[in-house]
Write an enzyme that holds these catalytic residues in place. Structure first.
Site, PDB file in Angstrom:
ATOM      1  N   ARG A   1       0.801  -1.223   0.000  1.00 55.13           N
ATOM      2  CA  ARG A   1       0.000   0.000   0.000  1.00 55.13           C
ATOM      3  C   ARG A   1       0.840   1.283   0.000  1.00 55.13           C
ATOM      4  O   ARG A   1       0.266   2.377  -0.105  1.00 55.13           O
ATOM      5  CB  ARG A   1      -0.950   0.002   1.201  1.00 55.13           C
TER       6      ARG A   1
ATOM      7  N   HIS B   1      -7.358  -1.706  12.916  1.00 56.18           N
ATOM      8  CA  HIS B   1      -7.408  -0.245  12.889  1.00 56.18           C
ATOM      9  C   HIS B   1      -8.461   0.214  13.890  1.00 56.18           C
ATOM     10  O   HIS B   1      -9.464  -0.473  14.108  1.00 56.18           O
ATOM     11  CB  HIS B   1      -7.829   0.274  11.510  1.00 56.18           C
TER      12      HIS B   1
ATOM     13  N   CYS C   1     -13.909   2.928   6.192  1.00 55.92           N
ATOM     14  CA  CYS C   1     -12.665   2.737   5.445  1.00 55.92           C
ATOM     15  C   CYS C   1     -12.721   3.439   4.095  1.00 55.92           C
ATOM     16  O   CYS C   1     -11.692   3.905   3.593  1.00 55.92           O
ATOM     17  CB  CYS C   1     -12.385   1.250   5.245  1.00 55.92           C
TER      18      CYS C   1
END
Length: 277
Positions: free
Chosen positions: A93, A168, A262
């Site tokens: 990423r 997260h 997200c």
């Protein structure tokens, strides 16, 4: 209690290249088929819902070879117009950061830089009134918390995540309003649970079942709470607390470990928040 919505400004990325071709969280299984067309349709429904609620949605163009770029919340944190671009933990990423470093200056932001320490944007930083709630334990580091507090000039409250399924903060906690949150207690260390109980004694608690449906990966404008429709228990509890829940189907994107929040990066401090409607 009468809840008031405020107009928000979001940045989103169309899942044009969405796929699951690697695994960097417990939800990702490259052997399980994915359907990009369905992911796009679910994403478009979310975008249209936001605009229908009166919010502004800007778009950042997706880039080939970056299948997780749809998860815009991970790309940066924006507070009072200052932008701290993410520094991703996983090599798959890292190239996403360049897109944010280019987009923000091109759209009038003058205070933009990339984080020095591992920091995955609003995945782990959630603005809650005058403070930022910050996750650590799997991705964003404690050194990044200190860096963010110095950069934004607001208190950063660290919360330690202990369940790898909720890697997260935005998978384990939602900011509903400046003084109200909902969260899954068992996703946090004992010390962080005590801190959350102290800060938010009237918080909405999620069950294990609703957390597993990514019910906490939600977006609130202070009144409307957009969340996965499968989190039926949370939907009921939100109504009891005076919020208006709106369930959506994000099942295809969940295959990559992401859902409503997200896909949604909130641009705080752009002159749009704070107006009731």
């Amino acid at each position: 209690m009468e809840r008031a919505a405020t107009r928000r400004h979001y940045l989103m990325v169309r899942p044009t290249y969405f796929d699951v071709v690697y695994s960097i969280n417990p939800w990702m299984n490259p052997e399980k088929p994915t359907f990009t067309g369905l992911a796009v349709a679910q994403w478009e429904g979310l975008r249209d819902l936001f605009t229908g609620l009166g919010h502004r949605v800007d778009l950042l163009d997706p880039r080939p070879g970056l299948p997780d770029m749809v998860f815009a919340a991970n790309g940066a944190t924006v507070v009072d117009g200052r932008v701290l671009v993410a520094r991703f933990r996983d090599s798959q990423r890292t190239a996403e950061a360049e897109a944010y470093l280019e987009w923000f200056p091109a759209h009038g932001y003058t205070d933009v830089r990339q984080a020095r320490w591992t920091n995955e944007g609003e995945g782990d930083y959630l603005v809650a009134g005058s403070r930022i709630l910050a996750g650590t334990g799997f991705r964003t580091t404690l050194r990044a918390h200190r860096e963010s507090q110095e950069y934004f000039g607001v208190p950063v409250v660290g919360l330690t995540l202990v369940d790898p399924r909720f890697y997260h903060l935005d998978t384990a906690l939602t900011v509903l309003a400046e003084d109200t949150v909902m969260y899954y207690p068992k996703a946090f260390s004992a010390e962080s649970r005590e801190l959350l109980e102290e800060l938010y004694p009237d918080a909405v608690h999620a069950t294990a079942a609703d957390a597993a449906e990514f019910g906490l990966n939600a977006v609130s404008d202070g009144r409307h709470v957009v969340l996965p429709q499968a989190a039926t228990g949370l939907i009921g509890r939100l109504r009891e607390h005076g919020f208006e829940p709106i369930g959506v189907d994000m099942s295809e994107l969940l295959k990559a470990g992401g859902s409503v929040k997200c896909c949604t990066l909130e641009l705080h401090g752009t002159g749009l928040a704070g107006r009731s409607h």
